[in-house]
Design an enzyme around this catalytic site. Sequence first.
Site, PDB file in Angstrom:
ATOM      1  CG  HIS A  65      -1.951  -1.694   0.901  1.00 17.13           C
ATOM      2  ND1 HIS A  65      -3.375  -1.331   0.319  1.00 17.13           N
ATOM      3  CD2 HIS A  65      -1.422  -2.272   1.674  1.00 17.13           C
ATOM      4  CE1 HIS A  65      -3.596  -2.137   0.703  1.00 17.13           C
ATOM      5  NE2 HIS A  65      -2.519  -3.388   1.594  1.00 17.13           N
ATOM      6  CG  LEU A  66       3.234   1.953  -2.756  1.00 18.23           C
ATOM      7  CD1 LEU A  66       3.842   2.331  -4.309  1.00 18.23           C
ATOM      8  CD2 LEU A  66       4.808   2.518  -1.975  1.00 18.23           C
ATOM      9  NE  ARG A  67      -1.445   2.923   4.010  1.00 21.81           N
ATOM     10  CZ  ARG A  67      -2.465   2.166   4.056  1.00 21.81           C
ATOM     11  NH1 ARG A  67      -3.824   1.782   3.108  1.00 21.81           N
ATOM     12  NH2 ARG A  67      -2.082   1.387   5.025  1.00 21.81           N
ATOM     13  CG  ASP A 155      -5.550  -5.971   0.296  1.00 22.75           C
ATOM     14  OD1 ASP A 155      -5.958  -7.115   0.967  1.00 22.75           O
ATOM     15  OD2 ASP A 155      -4.220  -5.147   0.596  1.00 22.75           O
ATOM     16  CG  HIS A 234      -3.812 -10.754   3.203  1.00 21.47           C
ATOM     17  ND1 HIS A 234      -4.571 -11.514   3.977  1.00 21.47           N
ATOM     18  CD2 HIS A 234      -3.789  -9.734   3.463  1.00 21.47           C
ATOM     19  CE1 HIS A 234      -5.834 -10.591   2.851  1.00 21.47           C
ATOM     20  NE2 HIS A 234      -4.980  -9.296   2.818  1.00 21.47           N
ATOM     21  CG  ASN A 280      -8.111  -7.924   8.679  1.00 22.54           C
ATOM     22  OD1 ASN A 280      -8.518  -8.953   9.122  1.00 22.54           O
ATOM     23  ND2 ASN A 280      -9.270  -7.286   7.582  1.00 22.54           N
ATOM     24  CG  ASP A 307      -0.842  -6.093   3.630  1.00 21.75           C
ATOM     25  OD1 ASP A 307      -1.017  -5.222   2.951  1.00 21.75           O
ATOM     26  OD2 ASP A 307      -1.459  -6.491   4.313  1.00 21.75           O
ATOM     27  CG  HIS A 311      -1.876   2.114   9.527  1.00 18.87           C
ATOM     28  ND1 HIS A 311      -2.983   2.808   8.537  1.00 18.87           N
ATOM     29  CD2 HIS A 311      -2.084   1.343   9.158  1.00 18.87           C
ATOM     30  CE1 HIS A 311      -3.375   1.785   7.621  1.00 18.87           C
ATOM     31  NE2 HIS A 311      -2.996   0.668   8.394  1.00 18.87           N
TER      32      HIS A 311
HETATM   33 ZN   LIG Z   1      -5.937  -7.251   2.480  1.00 16.05          ZN
HETATM   34 ZN   LIG Z   2      -2.710  -5.346   1.685  1.00 17.23          ZN
END
Ligand SMILES: [Zn+2]
Ligand SMILES: [Zn+2]
Length: 430
Positions: A65-67, A155, A234, A280, A307, A311
Amino acid sequence: MMRILIKNGRVIDPANGIDGILDIYIENETIEEVGSNLDYSGADIEQIDASGKIVAPGLVDMHCHLREPGQEYKEDIETGTQSAAMGGFTSVACMPNTDPVVDNITVVEYIKSKAASSACVNVFPIGAITKGLKGEELAEIGKLKFAGVVGISDDGRPVRSPVLMRNALEYAKTFDTPVISHCEVAELAEGSMNEGYVSTLLGLKGISRAAEEIMVARDIILAKYTGASLHIAHVSTKGSVELIRQAKKEGVNVTCETCPHYFSLTENAVMGYNTNAKMNPPLRTEADVEAIIEGLSDDTIDAIATDHAPHHEDEKNCEFDRALNGIVGFETALSLGIEYLVKTKKLTIERLINKMSYAPARILGINKGTLSEGKNADIVIIDENKQRIIDKNSFYSKSKNTPYHGYKLSGTVEYTIVGGKFAVREGILI
Ligand SMILES: [Zn+2]
Ligand SMILES: [Zn+2]
């Protein structure tokens, strides 16, 4: 002209079955030659002595996740790819749960153009399965594919409707792209950690393994029914590993990944309400960790992905229930693989590298993860035995949410070369 000669490294190239002391000669962005005692001369050649080190295909992270766009306070394409390069990754596939969501061509184009101007590794966007990740209506999968996505996924959320999931698989098959499933039955996943002894002890609401496994089973059945490529993200439980193992035996077109935290940590990491152990799917038990390692070892689990989920401190520094899920992963993944899989003799270094480069590249259908002559020079040079203490404050990621701060791990990234250019040289980001 850029010319690089990497001498005397242990070259590991799983795609070509190569593992030996060899040299690699790079001209501009291309691997020109791999062989013994290569003799190239010239004042303009940068020579790297890789004696005692491993020279491997640049790592490929198929799930991060590069946001950007939308949550640049957590991470952006520039800092995310810097963090990736420091971890030895030369290609990353980023999930579509940005703001706006990657459910249309404009956002795909935006990510590609931002990557072209600010990324130091290759960025491959993944498109959404459903519009706005709402699970109501399919995104324009064909258009997304033509715009350059390497897979589709909602995702962060499950696709609740089996009808939508079936349609997504059928479209994806037509457009020859994998469906990457975040497997979770939402109604069974309202807790904040694994359901069991520790959740009872801490008084936290648990998430049962069934929440993951029911969806893994559903999606396997749909993949079998449609013949489409299903990739399960995952994987965290023993039951999921068993379902996937069985499906593979039956010839279902299914692949899967796990993440370093699922083979290196258990739910015990949550003790003390450690929000950096909140993810998660949640961290599970010792029996699950053993099953994940067994699954990696017998190739039920094809790939290791990070993953990487940055944050802000405020989103983790709060009550456990309210803390957001996930951890940053680029700068620790390789070392965790070396420490928990290679040093423990569960996987050879060659197989670890395969699961972090060629295998994920093949699943996504991208032309990466090998050291074949004529390919782009995406290369990582690793010192497998050099130890380091993980220090979150030294991360290049904007976010510091890691449960591994203070861990002593083996394996350092000495060089990351992306398309013949240095992203990391002698352990330092360029
Ligand atoms: Zn996920
Ligand atoms: Zn993910």
